[in-house]
Design a protein around this motif. Sequence first.
Motif, mmCIF file in Angstrom:
data_model
loop_
_atom_site.group_PDB
_atom_site.id
_atom_site.type_symbol
_atom_site.label_atom_id
_atom_site.label_comp_id
_atom_site.label_asym_id
_atom_site.label_seq_id
_atom_site.Cartn_x
_atom_site.Cartn_y
_atom_site.Cartn_z
ATOM 1 N N PRO A 1 0.766 -0.956 -0.148
ATOM 2 C CA PRO A 1 -0.093 0.008 -0.105
ATOM 3 C C PRO A 1 0.874 1.297 -0.043
ATOM 4 O O PRO A 1 1.736 1.301 0.685
ATOM 5 C CB PRO A 1 -0.949 -0.190 1.204
ATOM 6 N N LYS A 2 0.653 2.049 -0.817
ATOM 7 C CA LYS A 2 1.227 3.469 -0.942
ATOM 8 C C LYS A 2 1.270 4.026 0.518
ATOM 9 O O LYS A 2 0.136 4.094 1.017
ATOM 10 C CB LYS A 2 0.452 4.520 -2.134
ATOM 11 N N GLY A 3 2.374 4.837 0.915
ATOM 12 C CA GLY A 3 2.501 5.347 2.097
ATOM 13 C C GLY A 3 2.631 4.517 3.310
ATOM 14 O O GLY A 3 2.472 4.856 4.470
ATOM 15 N N ASP A 4 3.070 3.072 3.341
ATOM 16 C CA ASP A 4 3.190 2.219 4.014
ATOM 17 C C ASP A 4 4.253 1.522 3.849
ATOM 18 O O ASP A 4 4.053 0.245 3.369
ATOM 19 C CB ASP A 4 1.750 1.406 4.725
ATOM 20 N N SER A 5 5.398 1.961 4.281
ATOM 21 C CA SER A 5 6.602 1.100 3.834
ATOM 22 C C SER A 5 6.650 -0.018 4.896
ATOM 23 O O SER A 5 7.378 -1.240 4.448
ATOM 24 C CB SER A 5 7.974 2.107 3.876
ATOM 25 N N ASP A 6 6.076 0.089 6.094
ATOM 26 C CA ASP A 6 6.348 -1.089 6.788
ATOM 27 C C ASP A 6 5.553 -2.163 6.473
ATOM 28 O O ASP A 6 6.008 -3.435 6.630
ATOM 29 C CB ASP A 6 5.790 -0.539 8.281
ATOM 30 N N ASN A 135 7.068 3.824 10.361
ATOM 31 C CA ASN A 135 8.341 3.236 10.480
ATOM 32 C C ASN A 135 8.077 1.983 10.944
ATOM 33 O O ASN A 135 8.924 1.081 10.495
ATOM 34 C CB ASN A 135 8.612 4.161 11.835
ATOM 35 N N GLY A 136 6.834 1.657 11.594
ATOM 36 C CA GLY A 136 6.772 0.152 12.004
ATOM 37 C C GLY A 136 7.583 0.092 13.219
ATOM 38 O O GLY A 136 8.557 0.886 13.678
ATOM 39 N N VAL A 143 15.617 3.760 14.326
ATOM 40 C CA VAL A 143 15.683 5.165 14.735
ATOM 41 C C VAL A 143 16.241 5.384 16.300
ATOM 42 O O VAL A 143 17.182 6.289 16.491
ATOM 43 C CB VAL A 143 14.342 5.754 14.894
ATOM 44 N N LEU A 144 15.800 4.391 17.130
ATOM 45 C CA LEU A 144 16.402 4.577 18.613
ATOM 46 C C LEU A 144 17.750 3.830 18.543
ATOM 47 O O LEU A 144 18.745 4.574 19.161
ATOM 48 C CB LEU A 144 15.623 3.557 19.736
ATOM 49 N N ASP A 145 17.958 2.868 17.965
ATOM 50 C CA ASP A 145 19.526 2.025 18.189
ATOM 51 C C ASP A 145 20.562 2.772 17.437
ATOM 52 O O ASP A 145 21.672 2.650 17.814
ATOM 53 C CB ASP A 145 19.192 0.791 17.846
ATOM 54 N N GLU A 146 20.022 3.370 16.480
ATOM 55 C CA GLU A 146 21.511 4.270 15.829
ATOM 56 C C GLU A 146 22.294 5.206 16.752
ATOM 57 O O GLU A 146 23.358 5.430 16.475
ATOM 58 C CB GLU A 146 20.917 5.302 14.650
ATOM 59 N N TYR A 147 21.535 5.489 17.821
ATOM 60 C CA TYR A 147 22.329 6.374 18.824
ATOM 61 C C TYR A 147 22.485 5.765 20.339
ATOM 62 O O TYR A 147 23.414 5.740 20.944
ATOM 63 C CB TYR A 147 21.533 7.747 19.026
#
Length: 242
Positions: A1-6, A135-136, A143-147
């Motif tokens: 679905p468009k707009g849902d990469s997750d 993001n899912g 996103v969290l673990d990058e930092y």
Amino acid sequence: PKGDSDAELAAHALIEGDATLAMTLYMAKNPLVALAFIRSLGAQEARSEQFRQAPRALRESLLFPYEEGSTWATALYKRGGWEMVSQAFTKLPQSSEQILHADKYFSYEAPVKLTLPEFRNILGPSWKRIDYDVNGEWGCYLVLDEYLNNTTESKRASAGWAGDRFALYETSKSGEVFIAQLTSWDTANDAKEFFDAYAKRTGKRYADAKEVKNIAERIEWQTSAGVVALELQGSRVAILQG
């Protein structure tokens, strides 16, 4: 679905997980094929070096359909054989959460669909929305673990994900960006865990982050990249950056 990469990532995990499981079971019965396959991996060393130099989020997202997809397809295979794996193509997994936790797929726990307002009305006509996506659970973990750089902590804070939506804006005037995120969680405790982890991430992401407000369940920082605002309301967390 468009707009849902997750959801798209979940479908890829089904496809590659199915293929990887089939390959694994086939090679288990054919040792010579397995040996030839292992030898062929040496010819891909140059490509592997290019892969290792790619950003972590890209590397792990590319591996997700094969590694997590294979584990998920194996869970389906153990539960209902190839018939259940095949049926998944007509009853698609809806999120990376359903891939990471097969029981969520078995109960078919659908993600919460969230929407965001059009922030251009507030930002001004020079701003353009360049992405509007999900993001899912897997994306939240990255996103969290990058930092945070703590796999256990980041995965724990991302578990309990129920849905999210983010919007990314860019302005041609200065090249600045603005991002708005809304996340939904299974319980208020899950939301608080993510809230705390994201607050910790913000401190690590911006070395110059200065806390300018901390009232109830809302924290704001001033950084070299603009303001970061984080707010917790029940089982939802909202984030504004830029």
